[in-house]
Scaffold this motif. Structure first.
Motif, short mmCIF file in Angstrom:
data_model
loop_
_atom_site.label_atom_id
_atom_site.label_comp_id
_atom_site.label_asym_id
_atom_site.label_seq_id
_atom_site.Cartn_x
_atom_site.Cartn_y
_atom_site.Cartn_z
N GLY A 135 -0.15 -9.47 15.76
CA GLY A 135 0.37 -8.35 14.76
C GLY A 135 1.21 -9.23 13.55
N GLY A 136 1.70 -8.21 12.73
CA GLY A 136 2.60 -8.77 11.79
C GLY A 136 2.82 -7.69 10.60
N VAL A 137 3.13 -8.27 9.57
CA VAL A 137 3.56 -7.38 8.49
C VAL A 137 2.30 -7.75 7.57
N LEU A 138 1.55 -6.61 7.24
CA LEU A 138 0.10 -6.67 6.40
C LEU A 138 0.63 -6.26 5.02
N SER A 139 0.24 -7.22 4.16
CA SER A 139 0.38 -6.66 2.54
C SER A 139 -0.83 -7.06 1.85
N ILE A 140 -1.19 -6.11 0.81
CA ILE A 140 -2.33 -6.15 0.36
C ILE A 140 -2.25 -5.81 -1.23
N GLU A 141 -2.88 -6.98 -1.91
CA GLU A 141 -2.70 -6.83 -3.54
C GLU A 141 -4.04 -6.38 -3.74
N GLY A 142 -3.73 -5.43 -4.89
CA GLY A 142 -4.77 -5.01 -5.65
C GLY A 142 -5.89 -3.78 -5.00
N VAL A 143 -4.96 -2.99 -4.49
CA VAL A 143 -5.55 -1.68 -3.71
C VAL A 143 -6.14 -0.88 -5.03
N ARG A 144 -7.50 -0.65 -4.94
CA ARG A 144 -8.03 0.35 -5.95
C ARG A 144 -8.74 1.37 -5.37
N ASP A 145 -8.61 2.35 -4.81
CA ASP A 145 -7.19 2.90 -5.39
C ASP A 145 -6.21 3.35 -4.29
N TYR A 146 -6.84 3.62 -3.01
CA TYR A 146 -6.13 4.28 -2.00
C TYR A 146 -6.62 3.77 -0.62
N ALA A 147 -5.83 3.00 0.40
CA ALA A 147 -6.14 2.75 1.56
C ALA A 147 -5.54 2.90 2.71
N THR A 148 -6.21 3.38 3.51
CA THR A 148 -5.83 3.69 4.86
C THR A 148 -5.98 2.49 5.96
N VAL A 149 -4.80 2.32 6.51
CA VAL A 149 -4.67 1.00 7.34
C VAL A 149 -4.89 1.33 8.84
N GLY B 269 -0.89 3.73 8.43
CA GLY B 269 -0.54 4.19 7.09
C GLY B 269 -1.36 3.98 6.07
N TYR B 270 -0.84 4.39 5.12
CA TYR B 270 -1.67 4.24 3.68
C TYR B 270 -0.75 3.37 2.48
N LEU B 271 -1.60 3.14 1.61
CA LEU B 271 -1.32 2.35 0.51
C LEU B 271 -1.93 3.11 -0.69
N SER B 272 -1.06 3.30 -1.73
CA SER B 272 -1.76 4.05 -2.73
C SER B 272 -1.30 3.27 -4.17
N ARG B 273 -2.38 3.19 -5.01
CA ARG B 273 -2.25 2.57 -6.45
C ARG B 273 -1.45 3.78 -7.09
N VAL B 274 -1.65 4.95 -7.02
CA VAL B 274 -1.21 6.05 -7.66
C VAL B 274 0.33 6.04 -7.42
N GLN B 275 1.56 6.05 -8.07
CA GLN B 275 2.70 6.27 -7.79
C GLN B 275 3.28 7.46 -8.36
N LYS B 276 3.30 8.55 -7.37
CA LYS B 276 3.62 9.92 -7.93
C LYS B 276 4.56 10.49 -7.01
#
Length: 623
Positions: A429-443, A451-458
């Motif tokens: 395991g560990g800390v996962l970081s993703i650069e350049g998500v286009r546009d919305y990622a579920t992990v 969880g999810y990472l979003s390019r949209v910041q609202k």
């Protein structure tokens, strides 16, 4: 069309110079305006004026786009524009709606038959201002350019010196020019004027590019007259006025400054904004206030084009996006293109419509046509959808393999829209970081949603930049999976290489993860037809839900998705578009022509749900 807020404000500021006594001014009777009647007409440029058959002519245009309107409603929408006092319809052609793959054109499917739309304008006595691109912006995916261009890793779009781009442009023009030429006013058709590209100054400063596009039209029998349309400030800076063209101002009425650029050529309002576009995560739907500007334009007999008189809907994957030049501040457009327009999404007159009709009518010397009735709308009682298929049971049997980190969908899969899954195996395991998500990622880790990472910041959207991945358990396996959903490609400004998927490094505890298998899910008709149904209850999200609703009759309706999270909706095989819980849009427009009396199938893909839910239909977008 897609400019930033300062342009919008320049169009919406009330014009204090208008005195109250102007309300009573009536223009001198100009005589009966010529209408398209199948006979040749001469549209030309006089000294700072448009001329039609030798007389000065005021273009009173309203923009609408056939691709955003069900074909069954084209006539009603055109008649609505005419009844508001307009005499012209402006039309964008979206290249990517007509040619999805190189050389594969569709001019008749669905609402793509733009020739028929233009012929309907003629039948209804309306002239046409044609804006065929190749680039249009329009808040449409990739500004109307075909995303297949992005499969070339170093392509330069809107660049006369990139032979791959220019070859594609030539192919597009070769296909549509023979369809446009017979529809020009000089040939008895309704097209008065053709725009060369669109808002080029917001992108570049190579005047020779515009000259090349104009020459290519002429080589194919389109002699003009030609126009350009741009923001005043950008065209002053870039010096990209096309000599001999009419100059359309976008969001501006400084005619004196524009005339200094255009010389004796006509200057007009190429885009005046009675409303504005809305992005996902905006607090509310955008609106405008154009009444004072419209009064000024009518009083001065200035030609204008309202962008838009009727917006319609970004059906399918049509909605585009904005971003800064560095691809940050990503703002995707919502599915509705209502735009706060005078004619709303389903063809009904708004309060602005009635006000604008009054303003225009007061300055004309004849009665306006009666306002057509809007198509009927209906409520639809709640109906249930149940889990139907899991994305995890429908992985492609032959995934692509990467050994040097992730690549974008377009480059790796030749996939323009939809979803893509990046999967790797990890013993820790560990800390996962993703650069350049286009546009919305579920992990997912070891089969569990993390969880999810979003390019949209609202507001209402997580601003997380990384996700903790637990140590894998033997019984669960050791896969790390990243499922990426895409919005539309950026269609305005400098960020025109907006490829989708993951375009940067993926790291686990800072260490780059190079080896990935990649599955594509284009969400197209072929993929949906091959879905393998569930054999058990879904254990993790990324699920298709199916239900049916039986109707006694058909009418327009809006399907309420406020109880769902994020995904897509199909009705009888038609993709209505995207929904997302953050709003402001919660209801998706479903035209009557996509429904049928009897049983109707509704399919939903939701990125976060595993349990079914209900949907109901409403008569309006709001309320």
């Amino acid at each position: 069309m897609q400019r930033r807020e300062f342009l919008r404000l320049s169009a919406l500021v009330p014009l204090g110079a208008l005195s109250s006594r102007l309300e009573a001014v009536t223009l001198p009777a100009p005589g009966a305006e010529p209408v398209p009647d199948g006979r040749p007409h001469r549209f030309a440029f006089g000294k700072r004026a448009f001329l039609l058959d030798g007389r000065e002519f005021q273009i009173r245009s309203g923009e609408m786009h056939p691709i955003r309107i069900p074909a069954e409603y084209w006539t009603q929408r055109i008649r609505m524009a005419k009844a508001m006092g307009l005499n012209t319809v402006a039309i964008y052609l979206m290249w990517n709606a007509l040619e999805k793959e190189p050389g594969e054109f569709d001019f008749h499917g669905g609402n793509r038959d733009f020739v028929r739309f233009i012929q309907l304008c003629r039948q209804e006595g309306m002239w046409v201002y044609l804006r065929p691109g190749p680039y249009v912006c329009a808040e449409w995916d990739f500004g109307g350019l075909p995303p297949y261009l992005l499969r070339e890793p170093d392509i330069r779009v809107r660049d006369k010196d990139d032979p791959r781009y220019m070859k594609a442009v030539a192919r597009y023009m070769d296909a549509i020019a023979p369809r446009i030429a017979p529809l020009m006013a000089a040939k008895g058709g309704p097209i008065l004027m053709v725009q060369v590209e669109n808002e080029y100054a917001s992108f570049g400063g190579d005047l020779a590019y515009l000259e090349k596009i104009q020459a290519m039209w002429r080589e194919r029998g389109i002699e003009g007259p030609f126009s350009i349309s741009d923001g005043l400030g950008t065209i002053q800076k870039q010096k990209t006025y096309l000599p001999g063209a009419a100059l359309g101002l976008d969001g501006d009425t400084d005619f004196a400054a524009a005339q200094a650029i255009a010389g004796e050529m006509p200057v007009w309002v190429g885009e005046g904004y009675p409303g504005w576009l809305t992005h996902w995560g905006d607090k509310t739907f955008q609106r405008g206030d154009y009444a004072a500007t419209l009064k000024k334009l009518m009083r001065e007999r200035r030609s204008f084009n309202l962008y838009v008189v009727h917006g319609g809907t970004n059906f399918g994957f049509g909605a585009g996006a904005n971003a800064d030049a560095d691809y940050g501040n990503f703002e995707p457009a919502i599915t509705s293109y209502d735009y706060g327009a005078p004619i709303d999404e389903r063809g009904e007159a708004t309060a602005d419509y009635r006000q604008f009709r009054q303003i225009i009518g007061d300055y004309l010397s004849r009665a306006l046509p009666e306002v057509p009735a809007a198509p009927p709308a209906m409520r639809v009682a709640k109906f249930e959808l149940k889990p139907h298929a899991s994305l995890w049971d429908n992985l492609t049997p032959d995934p692509k393999t990467l050994e040097d980190g992730p690549k974008a969908n377009e480059l790796l899969l030749g996939q323009d829209h939809g979803l893509v899954l990046y999967r790797t195996m990890s013993k820790r395991g560990g800390v996962l970081s993703i650069e350049g998500v286009r546009d919305y990622a579920t992990v997912f880790g070891a089969g569990r949603y993390l969880g999810y990472l979003s390019r949209v910041q609202k507001p209402g959207v997580s601003d997380a930049k990384q996700i903790a991945v637990p140590e894998p358990q033997a019984q669960d396996g050791d896969a790390i999976e990243i499922l990426v959903d895409s919005f539309g490609h950026v269609g305005y400004g400098q960020a025109m290489a907006d490829r989708k998927g993951i375009v940067g490094e993926i790291r686990l505890d800072g260490e780059p993860q190079r080896y990935w298998s990649v599955h594509g899910f284009p969400l197209d008709e072929t993929f949906l037809a091959s879905l393998r149904p569930l054999s058990r209850a879904p254990e993790r999200p990324a699920v298709f839900f199916k239900g049916s609703v039986t109707l006694d009759k058909t009418a327009d309706t809006y399907l309420d998705m406020s109880g769902w999270d994020k995904g897509y909706v199909w009705v009888n095989g038609h993709l209505l578009g995207r929904y997302w819980r953050i709003g402001p849009q919660q209801r998706l427009f479903c035209p009557a022509s996509w429904l049928r009396a009897g049983e109707n199938e509704v399919l939903v893909f939701d990125l976060h749900r595993t349990e079914g839910g209900a949907i109901e239909g409403h008569e309006r977008l709001h309320g």
